[in-house]
Design an enzyme around this catalytic site. Structure first.
Site, PDB file in Angstrom:
ATOM      1  N   GLY A   1      25.208  65.985 -57.523  1.00 25.01           N
ATOM      2  CA  GLY A   1      24.948  67.385 -57.215  1.00 25.01           C
ATOM      3  C   GLY A   1      25.877  68.013 -56.198  1.00 25.01           C
ATOM      4  O   GLY A   1      25.512  68.958 -55.501  1.00 25.01           O
ATOM      5  N   SER A   2      27.099  67.508 -56.074  1.00 26.11           N
ATOM      6  CA  SER A   2      28.034  68.120 -55.099  1.00 26.11           C
ATOM      7  C   SER A   2      28.395  69.549 -55.505  1.00 26.11           C
ATOM      8  O   SER A   2      28.601  70.409 -54.656  1.00 26.11           O
ATOM      9  CB  SER A   2      29.290  67.265 -54.961  1.00 26.11           C
ATOM     10  OG  SER A   2      30.057  67.321 -56.145  1.00 26.11           O
ATOM     11  N   ASN A   3      28.461  69.802 -56.808  1.00 22.30           N
ATOM     12  CA  ASN A   3      28.729  71.184 -57.244  1.00 22.30           C
ATOM     13  C   ASN A   3      27.520  72.072 -56.996  1.00 22.30           C
ATOM     14  O   ASN A   3      27.667  73.244 -56.647  1.00 22.30           O
ATOM     15  CB  ASN A   3      29.122  71.190 -58.722  1.00 22.30           C
ATOM     16  CG  ASN A   3      30.580  70.807 -58.909  1.00 22.30           C
ATOM     17  OD1 ASN A   3      31.467  71.582 -58.625  1.00 22.30           O
ATOM     18  ND2 ASN A   3      30.818  69.592 -59.338  1.00 22.30           N
TER      19      ASN A   3
ATOM     20  N   ARG B   1      19.008  65.231 -79.982  1.00 25.43           N
ATOM     21  CA  ARG B   1      19.634  66.273 -79.157  1.00 25.43           C
ATOM     22  C   ARG B   1      18.965  67.628 -79.327  1.00 25.43           C
ATOM     23  O   ARG B   1      18.745  68.355 -78.369  1.00 25.43           O
ATOM     24  CB  ARG B   1      21.124  66.359 -79.538  1.00 25.43           C
ATOM     25  CG  ARG B   1      21.983  67.210 -78.619  1.00 25.43           C
ATOM     26  CD  ARG B   1      23.330  67.530 -79.248  1.00 25.43           C
ATOM     27  NE  ARG B   1      24.067  66.341 -79.636  1.00 25.43           N
ATOM     28  CZ  ARG B   1      24.973  65.740 -78.860  1.00 25.43           C
ATOM     29  NH1 ARG B   1      25.211  66.186 -77.651  1.00 25.43           N
ATOM     30  NH2 ARG B   1      25.645  64.689 -79.272  1.00 25.43           N
TER      31      ARG B   1
ATOM     32  N   MET C   1      25.410  65.878 -67.583  1.00 24.38           N
ATOM     33  CA  MET C   1      26.168  64.938 -68.406  1.00 24.38           C
ATOM     34  C   MET C   1      25.727  64.868 -69.872  1.00 24.38           C
ATOM     35  O   MET C   1      26.017  63.907 -70.566  1.00 24.38           O
ATOM     36  CB  MET C   1      26.080  63.535 -67.796  1.00 24.38           C
ATOM     37  CG  MET C   1      26.662  63.422 -66.409  1.00 24.38           C
ATOM     38  SD  MET C   1      28.287  64.215 -66.288  1.00 24.38           S
ATOM     39  CE  MET C   1      29.335  62.810 -66.409  1.00 24.38           C
TER      40      MET C   1
ATOM     41  N   LEU D   1      24.388  69.758 -75.055  1.00 25.41           N
ATOM     42  CA  LEU D   1      23.193  70.353 -75.658  1.00 25.41           C
ATOM     43  C   LEU D   1      23.547  70.887 -77.046  1.00 25.41           C
ATOM     44  O   LEU D   1      24.712  71.089 -77.370  1.00 25.41           O
ATOM     45  CB  LEU D   1      22.672  71.467 -74.740  1.00 25.41           C
ATOM     46  CG  LEU D   1      22.206  70.981 -73.361  1.00 25.41           C
ATOM     47  CD1 LEU D   1      21.899  72.173 -72.446  1.00 25.41           C
ATOM     48  CD2 LEU D   1      20.981  70.077 -73.495  1.00 25.41           C
TER      49      LEU D   1
ATOM     50  N   HIS E   1      34.673  71.773 -65.535  1.00 22.23           N
ATOM     51  CA  HIS E   1      35.271  70.552 -66.090  1.00 22.23           C
ATOM     52  C   HIS E   1      36.380  70.108 -65.138  1.00 22.23           C
ATOM     53  O   HIS E   1      37.210  70.939 -64.734  1.00 22.23           O
ATOM     54  CB  HIS E   1      35.837  70.796 -67.493  1.00 22.23           C
ATOM     55  CG  HIS E   1      36.434  69.569 -68.102  1.00 22.23           C
ATOM     56  ND1 HIS E   1      35.662  68.519 -68.547  1.00 22.23           N
ATOM     57  CD2 HIS E   1      37.729  69.204 -68.300  1.00 22.23           C
ATOM     58  CE1 HIS E   1      36.466  67.551 -68.992  1.00 22.23           C
ATOM     59  NE2 HIS E   1      37.715  67.941 -68.840  1.00 22.23           N
TER      60      HIS E   1
ATOM     61  N   ASP F   1      33.659  71.646 -73.944  1.00 21.68           N
ATOM     62  CA  ASP F   1      34.805  72.075 -73.095  1.00 21.68           C
ATOM     63  C   ASP F   1      35.752  73.027 -73.816  1.00 21.68           C
ATOM     64  O   ASP F   1      36.965  72.996 -73.583  1.00 21.68           O
ATOM     65  CB  ASP F   1      35.604  70.836 -72.629  1.00 21.68           C
ATOM     66  CG  ASP F   1      34.748  69.878 -71.831  1.00 21.68           C
ATOM     67  OD1 ASP F   1      35.058  68.672 -71.867  1.00 21.68           O
ATOM     68  OD2 ASP F   1      33.771  70.323 -71.214  1.00 21.68           O
TER      69      ASP F   1
ATOM     70  N   GLU G   1      36.764  72.372 -57.800  1.00 27.47           N
ATOM     71  CA  GLU G   1      35.427  72.611 -58.372  1.00 27.47           C
ATOM     72  C   GLU G   1      34.513  73.382 -57.427  1.00 27.47           C
ATOM     73  O   GLU G   1      33.889  74.389 -57.811  1.00 27.47           O
ATOM     74  CB  GLU G   1      34.771  71.274 -58.711  1.00 27.47           C
ATOM     75  CG  GLU G   1      35.516  70.488 -59.769  1.00 27.47           C
ATOM     76  CD  GLU G   1      34.889  69.160 -60.043  1.00 27.47           C
ATOM     77  OE1 GLU G   1      33.654  69.096 -60.142  1.00 27.47           O
ATOM     78  OE2 GLU G   1      35.628  68.178 -60.183  1.00 27.47           O
TER      79      GLU G   1
HETATM   80  C1  GRF Z   1      32.167  66.400 -61.204  1.00 21.97           C
HETATM   81  O1  GRF Z   1      33.463  65.826 -61.238  1.00 21.97           O
HETATM   82  C2  GRF Z   1      32.099  67.483 -62.259  1.00 21.97           C
HETATM   83  O2  GRF Z   1      33.356  68.062 -62.555  1.00 21.97           O
HETATM   84  C3  GRF Z   1      31.635  66.761 -63.450  1.00 21.97           C
HETATM   85  O3  GRF Z   1      30.645  65.862 -62.935  1.00 21.97           O
HETATM   86  C4  GRF Z   1      31.127  65.382 -61.671  1.00 21.97           C
HETATM   87  C5  GRF Z   1      29.984  65.183 -60.708  1.00 21.97           C
HETATM   88  O4  GRF Z   1      29.486  66.416 -60.333  1.00 21.97           O
HETATM   89  N1  GRF Z   1      31.129  67.677 -64.435  1.00 21.97           N
HETATM   90  P1  GRF Z   1      28.332  66.606 -59.205  1.00 21.97           P
HETATM   91  O5  GRF Z   1      28.802  65.931 -57.937  1.00 21.97           O
HETATM   92  O6  GRF Z   1      27.068  65.957 -59.738  1.00 21.97           O
HETATM   93  O7  GRF Z   1      28.241  68.092 -59.062  1.00 21.97           O
END
Ligand code: GRF
Length: 208
Positions: free
Chosen positions: A12-14, A66, A91, A94, A110, A151, A181
């Site tokens: 979840g860093s984004n 799916r 990840m 859908l 991406h 993508d 990102e």
């Molecule tokens: C990141 O590199 C993002 O580009 C990809 O998943 C990775 C982990 O993302 N889609 P996050 O830290 O869970 O946001």
């Protein structure tokens, strides 16, 4: 205010970049209504809790295929009256009904400069392994609209970084997250919520 859900699967860093941008007042037209995780125990869920954002878990393991999983996701989004979705380290691909429902209203980040190193099989650390193996001199990140194809949606924003001699996939991944990102995604969400993004013939126009 645009009611937004962020779909996550892991660290979840984004998501955190979006939460921090909101806290800095950079997302005035965005209401973060929901964090929806594909996995129980994802650290992203702790980030949501700390920020006081409601969260739910919807695991693909609980669905036959799916399409059924996508229907379950759409039902949860509907319940929260979600108007736009951010796939932030989500990840799972859908089904087309998701992209149809949220046409030009769902963002994905991406970790490469699309159309390089993208599409089925290009995710996580693998993307950076391919980039290093190809010997490219720059890589970066792309924020694009979600379509039925992986993508391949209209590109909203891109940002590049130099690749250095001794880069490992992990070091490159971290540089792209920090310098690309985490900057691009909140900015794209702000533009979307402010109605500054239009799509014409598959190309994005931004009213800056
Ligand atoms: C990141 O590199 C993002 O580009 C990809 O998943 C990775 C982990 O993302 N889609 P996050 O830290 O869970 O946001």
């Amino acid at each position: 205010m645009m009611r937004v859900a962020v779909l996550v699967s892991g660290g979840g860093s984004n998501l955190q970049a979006i939460l921090d941008a909101k806290a800095r007042g950079e997302l005035p037209q965005t209401e973060l209504c929901l964090v929806l995780s594909s996995a129980h125990g994802a650290y992203a869920l702790e980030r949501a809790e700390k920020a006081g954002v409601p969260s739910e878990v919807c695991s693909p393991k609980d669905y036959a295929d799916r399409s059924a999983y996508t229907d379950a996701i759409l039902e949860i989004l509907q319940k929260h009256r979600i108007e736009a979705v951010v796939l932030a380290g989500f990840m799972f691909m859908l089904s087309p009904q998701f992209a149809e429902k949220y046409e030009n209203r769902a963002l994905n980040v991406h970790p490469a400069l699309i159309p390089s190193f993208c599409g089925p099989g290009y995710y996580g650390l693998k993307v950076h392994e391919y980039a290093l193996a190809a010997g490219v001199k720059v890589s970066g990140a792309t924020v694009h609209f979600v379509t039925a194809e992986t993508d391949a949606g209209p590109i909203i924003a891109q940002k590049a970084v130099e690749i250095l001699e001794d880069d490992t996939p992990e070091v490159l991944q971290r540089r792209i997250m920090e310098q690309c990102e985490w900057i691009l995604l909140p900015r794209a969400l702000a533009l979307l919520s402010e109605g500054k993004i239009t799509v014409e013939n598959g190309r994005v126009h931004i009213d800056n």
